[in-house]
Each structure stands twice: as structure tokens, then as C-alpha cells.
Write a protein that holds these residues in place. Structure first.
Motif, PDB file in Angstrom:
ATOM      1  N   LEU A  75       0.823  -1.203   0.000  1.00 13.14           N
ATOM      2  CA  LEU A  75       0.000   0.000   0.000  1.00 13.14           C
ATOM      3  C   LEU A  75       0.856   1.251   0.000  1.00 13.14           C
ATOM      4  CD1 LEU A  75      -2.729  -1.022   2.622  1.00 13.14           C
ATOM      5  CD2 LEU A  75      -2.931  -1.032   0.127  1.00 13.14           C
ATOM      6  N   TRP A  90      -8.369   2.360   2.940  1.00 12.12           N
ATOM      7  CA  TRP A  90      -7.178   1.569   2.674  1.00 12.12           C
ATOM      8  C   TRP A  90      -7.487   0.077   2.648  1.00 12.12           C
ATOM      9  CZ3 TRP A  90      -3.963   4.465   0.489  1.00 12.12           C
ATOM     10  CH2 TRP A  90      -3.766   5.787   0.892  1.00 12.12           C
ATOM     11  N   HIS A 146      -8.703  -1.020  -1.639  1.00 12.75           N
ATOM     12  CA  HIS A 146      -7.474  -1.745  -1.968  1.00 12.75           C
ATOM     13  C   HIS A 146      -7.652  -3.238  -1.683  1.00 12.75           C
ATOM     14  CE1 HIS A 146      -4.890   1.836  -2.641  1.00 12.75           C
ATOM     15  NE2 HIS A 146      -5.738   2.398  -1.799  1.00 12.75           N
ATOM     16  N   GLU A 188      -4.833  -5.632  -2.950  1.00 12.77           N
ATOM     17  CA  GLU A 188      -3.626  -5.715  -2.135  1.00 12.77           C
ATOM     18  C   GLU A 188      -3.862  -6.584  -0.904  1.00 12.77           C
ATOM     19  OE1 GLU A 188      -4.828  -3.017  -3.492  1.00 12.77           O
ATOM     20  OE2 GLU A 188      -3.241  -1.789  -4.378  1.00 12.77           O
TER      21      GLU A 188
END
Length: 397
Positions: A214, A226, A230, A233
């Protein structure tokens, strides 16, 4: 400690109702703790491992024996040891806050910066006082005048997770995360990390697999974007952890995730593994006591494991706010900083070159905080732990 450390800091819980139980849960009132002799009693509430308790108490004893400071206050320590059945410190604070208590013995809260968000989530965003640093002369000693919490938090020690390894078995330890992952696969059963819900060294290993993918600013944000924005990820990170699972330490033919930070260090000490993530102060303390052999060394990866600051905050429900400032002042003195290192090898938050009489001063170089990765993600920690339990912990059942 190098002054450049500060340049490397990366921008980076059931509530009880009021009632007869409240006094024991939220701290005694000022009527019971208004002061002994001619000075007020300042109670420091802390939580964590036994080594943290011992260090806080050692410095408190020195404060109480200081002819200069003991005229201002008397310090007492109340401590909630991690892993016990005691009600957590955040829950105690929340119980007092919800009951409308305004005169408690929660004078100073000693905790990690990463725990503040959890306390605020159970109380209010303005639960802690803005600290007047002009009334803290030793504040000038502090390297970390800027921190992620802001002006309601004064750091008094540093902490970070490192890669601990047996240098007899691993003459050249991995230097990057990818090298570490490959080493784990090349040496089945010789690496371990603890269940992330039982200790932050294991949490750090887990979190690194996510946050290495990240943007840098994610490591110091509790914004759920986040995670929600994401997902790729996060998915990649947990797939990696699942891929590593079969290569970890096993007993009776089954992968085992040790309990607590000490669990992996026990395996390392007994040479059942050769490498694990570990808090620097725990490794150095055990080496000093002889429970870890001299062959155990520390190194940091190019993508450092999480690091942070432990410090003091003053709740608005505290009874002795002014007296608490003198206590913070003492913990920032060179004498107290030296004592914190000598008691638990806590990394100083002042210029270490000004500390005299350090035990194992050479170990400071081994835990060079130029490599610190400042990490504070608030309640997102719970999301990491929950997903690990569902997807990785379940593999060991």
C-alpha cells in the motif's frame, strides 16, 4: 541515538453500566486518593507486558525518592497485564466516561500511540487534555516533538519489531521481505510468528504483508478506504500468508502459531526455529538475563516491521492534571530515560549520546532507530486480526 531518527518517522475495546461496580472498574475517586501527606497522588495507569510494568514502577520509585520531584507529587502505578482475565484499560476508561465520572484516579494513561484510537472510539474524540508543554521543562529533551496523536500525547519511549535470528544457523539473514519469504520456503519449519491476536510481533508480520503493498501514508491512517479501495492488495497479502502456512513451525505434523510475543522467542531460544519477528526490547532483555543465547541477533528488513511510540495522555476525567505534568517531566529526564533502557531496554526518545551509565550501550547500534517504520492504523488493526483468524488461523485447526 541519531537525530536523523525523527526524519525517518513515516507519515505514517464491552462497556459496563454505572453502578456499585464502577469504583473498582473505573478507578478510585479522589476522596479515596486525594493525596498522602502534603502532595497529591498521581496514578499512572498502564497496560502491556510485565517488563513495561516493572520499568514504569522503577521510574516511579525514583520520582518518589527525588528531593526535587517528591515535593510536587507522589506517583503510584496501576497496571493491567496483557493476557489476563482483568478488564482492559480502555474498557475501564470507557466505563468511567459513560458514567459521567469527572474526578477519577486516571491521572495519566501510559500506552502505545496505536492504542489511543481504540480509547477514543469508546469515549470521545476530546477525551484527552491538550498538554501544556511549557510546564514540562524536560520537553526540550524530546526528539519526537511531532507524533501522530498530536498535542494530547507525550512520548516517553520507543518500540519496534525486528527480525530475530540465530546467527549460528543463519549467518546471512534476509535483507528484504521477498528474501524472507523465500528463506521461509527454503527452510521448512524453521520460521514462526505468533497468532496476531495475542501479540504485536505476529501482528507486525501479518500487517507488513498488507502494508508493504500500500502507499506509504496508509501506515498512519485509520481510514477504511485503505481496505475497501485496496481489496486486491489485501487479497494478495492473505494469499501470500496462506502460501507460507505449510512452511512454518510444526508440532505433530501440524503448523502451530505460538501464543503471545514470548511464544516465538521460546521456540527461538530452544532452537526449534531459527528466525521470528520480535520486539527489540524483549530480545535484549532476555539476552541480558541469559534466557536467550548471545547467538541471537537482530536485524531489520528494507521494509521495516512496525514501530511506534509509547507515551502519556491525561484524561479530562483525571483529578490531578497539573501534578501529572511534573510526572511527565521526570519521565523525560535523562536519568529516567537511562533507567528505562537499563530496566527493559526501551529505546530512548531523547539524544542517547547524553545518557550516561547505560548497560549494554553497544546494543543501541543493533536497534538503530533510523530504520523505524511509524505504524498506527487505529481500528483497522481489528480488521487485520479478524481476517487472519478467518483465513489463516483456520488453516491450523
Amino acid at each position: 541515538m541519531k537525530q536523523s531518527w525523527k526524519k525517518t518517522i513515516k507519515k505514517g475495546m464491552c462497556l459496563l453500566t454505572a453502578g456499585a461496580m464502577l469504583v473498582s472498574l473505573s478507578g478510585c475517586s479522589s476522596a479515596a486518593n486525594s493525596g498522602k501527606g502534603d502532595v497529591p497522588v498521581v496514578t499512572i495507569w498502564g497496560n502491556g507486558g510485565q517488563e513495561v510494568r516493572e520499568a514504569l514502577q522503577a521510574i516511579a520509585d525514583s520520582y518518589n525518592n527525588s528531593p526535587e520531584y517528591n515535593k510536587k507529587a507522589k506517583v503510584e502505578i496501576q497496571f493491567v497485564v496483557s493476557g489476563t482475565s482483568e478488564q482492559s484499560l480502555p474498557d475501564r476508561l470507557a466505563a468511567a466516561y459513560k458514567a459521567g465520572e469527572t474526578d477519577t484516579d486516571f491521572d495519566l494513561i501510559a500506552t502505545d500511540d496505536s492504542a489511543i484510537a481504540g480509547i477514543l472510539a469508546q469515549t470521545s474524540q476530546d477525551f484527552f487534555e491538550t498538554i501544556d508543554t511549557s510546564k514540562i521543562p524536560n520537553y526540550q529533551n524530546l526528539i519526537f516533538k511531532k507524533n501522530i496523536i498530536g498535542d494530547t500525547f507525550i512520548p516517553y519511549r520507543g518500540t519496534s519489531v525486528y527480525l530475530a535470528y540465530n546467527s549460528e544457523a543463519v549467518p546471512e539473514p534476509p535483507k528484504t521481505a521477498d528474501e524472507l519469504y523465500q528463506w521461509i520456503k527454503d527452510h521448512p519449519g524453521r520460521f514462526s510468528y505468533n497468532d496476531p491476536s495475542t501479540g504485536n510481533s505476529g501482528f507486525s508480520f501479518t500487517a507488513n504483508t498488507i502494508y508493504n503493498q500500500l502507499p506509504e501514508e496508509a501506515a498512519t491512517s485509520s481510514d477504511e478506504k485503505w481496505m475497501t479501495e485496496h481489496t486486491k492488495e489485501w487479497d494478495n497479502a492473505f494469499k501470500l500468508l496462506a502460501d507460507l502456512h505449510p512452511y512454518l513451525y510444526q508440532t505433530a505434523g501440524k503448523v502451530q502459531y505460538p501464543m503471545k510475543n514470548a511464544g516465538t522467542l521460546d521456540l527461538l531460544s530452544n532452537k526449534q526455529i531459527d528466525m521470528c519477528p520480535a520486539f527489540a526490547n524483549m530480545v535484549l532483555s532476555q539476552k541480558s538475563e541469559g534466557t536467550l543465547p548471545d547467538s541471537i541477533k537482530l536485524t531489520q528488513l528494507k521494509e521495516p516491521f512496525l514501530g511506534g511510540l509509547a507515551g502519556f495522555a491525561i484524561p479530562k476525567i483525571a483529578k490531578d492534571k497539573e501534578a501529572a505534568l511534573s510526572v511527565i517531566d521526570y519521565y523525560l529526564s535523562y536519568e529516567a530515560q537511562k533507567q528505562d533502557w537499563n530496566t527493559m531496554f526501551a529505546s530512548p526518545v531523547v539524544d542517547a549520546s547524553k545518557l550516561e551509565g547505560l548497560e549494554h550501550a553497544d546494543w543501541l547500534a543493533e536497534t538503530d532507530f533510523d530504520t523505524i517504520r511509524y505504524f498506527s492504523i487505529g481500528t483497522l488493526q481489528n480488521k487485520v486480526r479478524e481476517r487472519w483468524a478467518e483465513e489463516i488461523g483456520s488453516l491450523a485447526r
